[in-house]
Write an enzyme that holds these catalytic residues in place. Structure first.
Site, PDB file in Angstrom:
ATOM      1  N   PHE A  34       0.817  -1.223   0.000  1.00 46.60           N
ATOM      2  CA  PHE A  34       0.000   0.000   0.000  1.00 46.60           C
ATOM      3  C   PHE A  34       0.848   1.270   0.000  1.00 46.60           C
ATOM      4  O   PHE A  34       0.507   2.258   0.679  1.00 46.60           O
ATOM      5  CB  PHE A  34      -0.967   0.013   1.200  1.00 46.60           C
ATOM      6  N   CYS A  35       1.960   1.234  -0.719  1.00 47.76           N
ATOM      7  CA  CYS A  35       2.855   2.403  -0.803  1.00 47.76           C
ATOM      8  C   CYS A  35       3.443   2.786   0.550  1.00 47.76           C
ATOM      9  O   CYS A  35       3.830   3.938   0.770  1.00 47.76           O
ATOM     10  CB  CYS A  35       2.154   3.621  -1.410  1.00 47.76           C
ATOM     11  N   VAL A  36       3.479   1.836   1.500  1.00 44.85           N
ATOM     12  CA  VAL A  36       4.137   2.116   2.785  1.00 44.85           C
ATOM     13  C   VAL A  36       5.289   1.115   2.920  1.00 44.85           C
ATOM     14  O   VAL A  36       5.480   0.487   3.964  1.00 44.85           O
ATOM     15  CB  VAL A  36       3.142   2.031   3.973  1.00 44.85           C
TER      16      VAL A  36
END
Ligand SMILES: Cc1ncc(COP(=O)(O)O)c(C=O)c1O
Length: 442
Positions: free
Chosen positions: A381-383
């Site tokens: 999730f783009c983390v």
């Protein structure tokens, strides 16, 4: 007052079937569906007045200008800003954060703080500043034991930096696990930040908060917030940067980094251009008028539905899902145990080194989609940075096991029946993979 469940009928994409079943859309943290009033507003622009704004004065252009300014007003009201001059339209949250990172006048000794679980969009822009020597340092504040914002850790880092912190940019609500920073904690962050350095700013990455709950920028006292319209019933390609009007026009503080048409009052072949006042000086080039007008329709729609009603509905759904998933011993939910602290997001992983027997077999998200049209998200999730920072911890506990994360995220149109179908489909999938090894702990 329209009941919340009746708004569902306004979303045409929910009114279709595949294999005799309706869609169950649980990927709302990424992008929400669009209601008819928003679609109509966009079509209306293209059908009736598809011209440019802020330049021409004719019949069509005047309608564009009116539509854009009405959108600004709708957004202003939604977030409780004091003036429409504080509402800058951007492409998305990412662009809004980059705009500030690149436009503020920094000092080489400045320090930027974020949390340790930021979306890449609230991490890379600051890391770039460090890499280019524009600021001295970026530090990430460690979360508490339940992955929530940790005020004491923040206080400690502030003290260690001895007045050098110039920017505190925090994820208001996390797209990783749904945790939010409570309003009173944000107000304390603002107070502490300004106390150590009166020239410092507090920025909220509000991509996951403004669409899901009441956010009041004046009540919070922050300097900037950024969010994306596509996560709040609106079109893609539009975002908002809110900045306090006290400094948006102060060239010693901030100077737009994308300049050109639309930003300029006057230029000469030599010398400094004279820029418009905010927000126009930050909106370079011809704008996404259809999108901005659609954004206004989305903001009006959300205001009518009521952000607090949305927040409460998501809590109800998340409580139900959490209770069902906690019944599966092989599932572990990320973040706080209490679902009320995770808004409308439920990220989970399986206590299994693998979630399928072979790479050619569909994974859990694909099975949910293929069998029951249930759309969730898999990945980091783009983390990525959070995930990598925890690899060692995963290694220590589970001997090198790196879990695959799955995320279900809700919005106003989701229902308890959908949650139940999700849980029962998961239950069948878990039975099918019961023979895959399972870790005992978690
Ligand atoms: C917390 C958070 N910040 C920033 C972003 C980036 O938003 P956008 O891709 O619309 O710029 C997202 C998107 O998922 C997000 O969840």
């Amino acid at each position: 007052m329209t009941e919340l469940k009746d708004y569902r009928n306004l979303f045409p994409s929910l009114n279709q079937e595949r294999g005799g079943r309706p869609p169950i859309y649980f990927d709302n943290a990424c992008m929400t569906l669009k209601p008819q009033p928003v679609i109509d507003a966009i079509l209306d622009y293209y059908n009736r007045y598809p011209a440019c704004g802020e330049r021409s004065t004719h019949w069509f252009a005047a309608q564009v200008d009116k539509g854009v300014e009405e959108s600004r007003e709708a957004i202003r009201q939604l977030i409780g800003a004091s003036s429409i001059k504080e509402i800058v339209f951007t492409k998305n949250t990412t662009e809004a954060i980059n705009l500030v990172a690149q436009s503020l006048r920094w000092n080489p000794e400045d320090v930027v703080l974020t949390t340790d679980k930021e979306h890449n969009s609230n991490l890379c822009p600051w890391q770039e500043l460090v890499e280019r020597g524009i600021v001295s340092k970026h530090r990430a504040i460690p979360a508490d034991e339940q992955n929530r914002f940790h005020l004491e850790a923040f206080r400690k880092v502030l003290e260690e930096e001895g007045g050098k912190v110039r920017m505190v940019s925090l994820c208001h609500s996390s797209n990783l696990d749904g945790t939010s920073i409570p309003d009173e904690v944000i107000r304390e962050v603002v107070r502490l930040t300004r106390a150590q350095n009166p020239d410092a700013f507090v920025f909220l990455d509000a991509a996951q908060s403004v669409p899901h709950k009441q956010v009041n920028v004046q009540g919070l006292g922050v300097d900037f917030i950024a969010f994306s319209i596509h996560k709040m019933c609106g079109p893609t390609g539009v975002g908002v940067l809110y900045g306090r009007k006290e400094f948006l026009n102060d060239e010693s503080v901030i100077q737009p980094f994308i300049v050109g048409g639309g930003t300029v009052e006057d230029t000469h072949l030599f010398g400094h251009p004279r820029y418009f006042k905010a927000p126009y000086k930050f909106e370079a080039g011809l704008q996404n008028y259809a999108g901005i007008i659609g954004a206004g329709a989305a903001a009006r729609f959300l205001a009518e539905v009521g952000p607090e009603r949305i927040a409460e509905h998501e809590r109800v759904l998340n409580r139900a899902l959490t209770e069902r998933l906690q019944g599966f011993p092989e599932i572990k939910i990320l973040g706080p145990r209490d679902p009320d602290e995770r808004s409308g997001i439920c990220t989970f992983y399986l206590l299994k080194p693998a979630t399928r027997f072979s790479d050619s077999e569909p994974d859990i998200d694909e099975k949910l989609d293929g069998r029951a049209n249930i759309m969730i998200r898999k990945g980091t999730f783009c983390v990525h940075s959070w995930y990598h920072a925890h690899e060692e911890q995963f290694d220590a506990f589970w001997g090198g096991f790196r879990p695959t994360l799955f995320r279900a995220s809700f919005y106003l149109y989701n229902t308890l029946e959908e949650v139940e179908l999700f849980a029962s489909t998961m239950s069948r999938i878990l039975e099918e993979i019961a023979d895959l090894p399972t870790f005992a702990g978690g």
